[in-house]
Motif scaffolding. Structure first.
Motif, PDB file in Angstrom:
ATOM      1  N   ALA A  55       0.830  -1.207   0.000  1.00 45.68           N
ATOM      2  CA  ALA A  55       0.000   0.000   0.000  1.00 45.68           C
ATOM      3  C   ALA A  55       0.866   1.258   0.000  1.00 45.68           C
ATOM      4  CB  ALA A  55      -0.932  -0.007   1.215  1.00 45.68           C
ATOM      5  N   LEU A  56       1.942   1.270   0.770  1.00 48.60           N
ATOM      6  CA  LEU A  56       2.864   2.420   0.786  1.00 48.60           C
ATOM      7  C   LEU A  56       3.501   2.606  -0.585  1.00 48.60           C
ATOM      8  CD1 LEU A  56       4.627   1.973   4.243  1.00 48.60           C
ATOM      9  CD2 LEU A  56       2.919   3.712   3.627  1.00 48.60           C
ATOM     10  N   GLN A  93       2.267   1.709  -3.485  1.00 55.29           N
ATOM     11  CA  GLN A  93       1.236   2.224  -4.395  1.00 55.29           C
ATOM     12  C   GLN A  93       1.016   3.719  -4.181  1.00 55.29           C
ATOM     13  OE1 GLN A  93       1.456  -0.470  -6.425  1.00 55.29           O
ATOM     14  NE2 GLN A  93      -0.593   0.189  -6.976  1.00 55.29           N
ATOM     15  N   SER A  94       0.970   4.155  -2.930  1.00 60.76           N
ATOM     16  CA  SER A  94       0.750   5.575  -2.670  1.00 60.76           C
ATOM     17  C   SER A  94       1.937   6.422  -3.143  1.00 60.76           C
ATOM     18  CB  SER A  94       0.459   5.839  -1.188  1.00 60.76           C
ATOM     19  OG  SER A  94       1.536   5.456  -0.398  1.00 60.76           O
ATOM     20  N   LEU A 134       1.608   6.838  -6.937  1.00 61.74           N
ATOM     21  CA  LEU A 134       0.559   7.798  -7.295  1.00 61.74           C
ATOM     22  C   LEU A 134       0.962   9.236  -6.999  1.00 61.74           C
ATOM     23  CD1 LEU A 134      -2.591   5.837  -6.093  1.00 61.74           C
ATOM     24  CD2 LEU A 134      -1.786   6.135  -8.437  1.00 61.74           C
ATOM     25  N   ALA A 135       1.878   9.420  -6.080  1.00 60.41           N
ATOM     26  CA  ALA A 135       2.281  10.790  -5.680  1.00 60.41           C
ATOM     27  C   ALA A 135       3.204  11.443  -6.687  1.00 60.41           C
ATOM     28  CB  ALA A 135       2.969  10.736  -4.330  1.00 60.41           C
TER      29      ALA A 135
END
Length: 88
Positions: free
Chosen positions: A80-81, A83-84, A87-88
């Motif tokens: 999850a980290l 993926q974030s 996206l950033a």
């Protein structure tokens, strides 16, 4: 060459026979050492899992995660980290 191998085998067979008491004592000693190594291994593994649990985001009232739950949660959290960050 075959004769040399036979000689070597014959030599290995000669030798002072160990008493059963000494053999039993050596086996017990080896088993105790193996048990100590395993106990230390598990102690270090549990310490590492505790350290991992301490950095994972959980609610304080949650029950302690099992070993497999901790590993799965860490894997999913890292995913999850990642993926974030993408996206950033």
């Amino acid at each position: 060459e075959a004769a040399a191998r036979r000689k070597g085998k014959a030599r290995r067979g000669r030798g002072k026979a160990r008493s059963e008491g000494l053999l039993s004592k050596q086996k017990r000693s080896r088993r105790m050492k193996a048990n100590d190594r395993e106990r230390n291994r598990m102690h270090h593994l549990n310490s590492a899992l505790d350290a991992l649990r301490s950095v994972l985001p959980t609610f304080p009232d949650d029950a302690k995660l099992t070993k497999i739950e901790t590993l799965r949660f860490a894997h999913n959290y890292i995913w999850a980290l990642t993926q974030s960050l993408r996206l950033a």
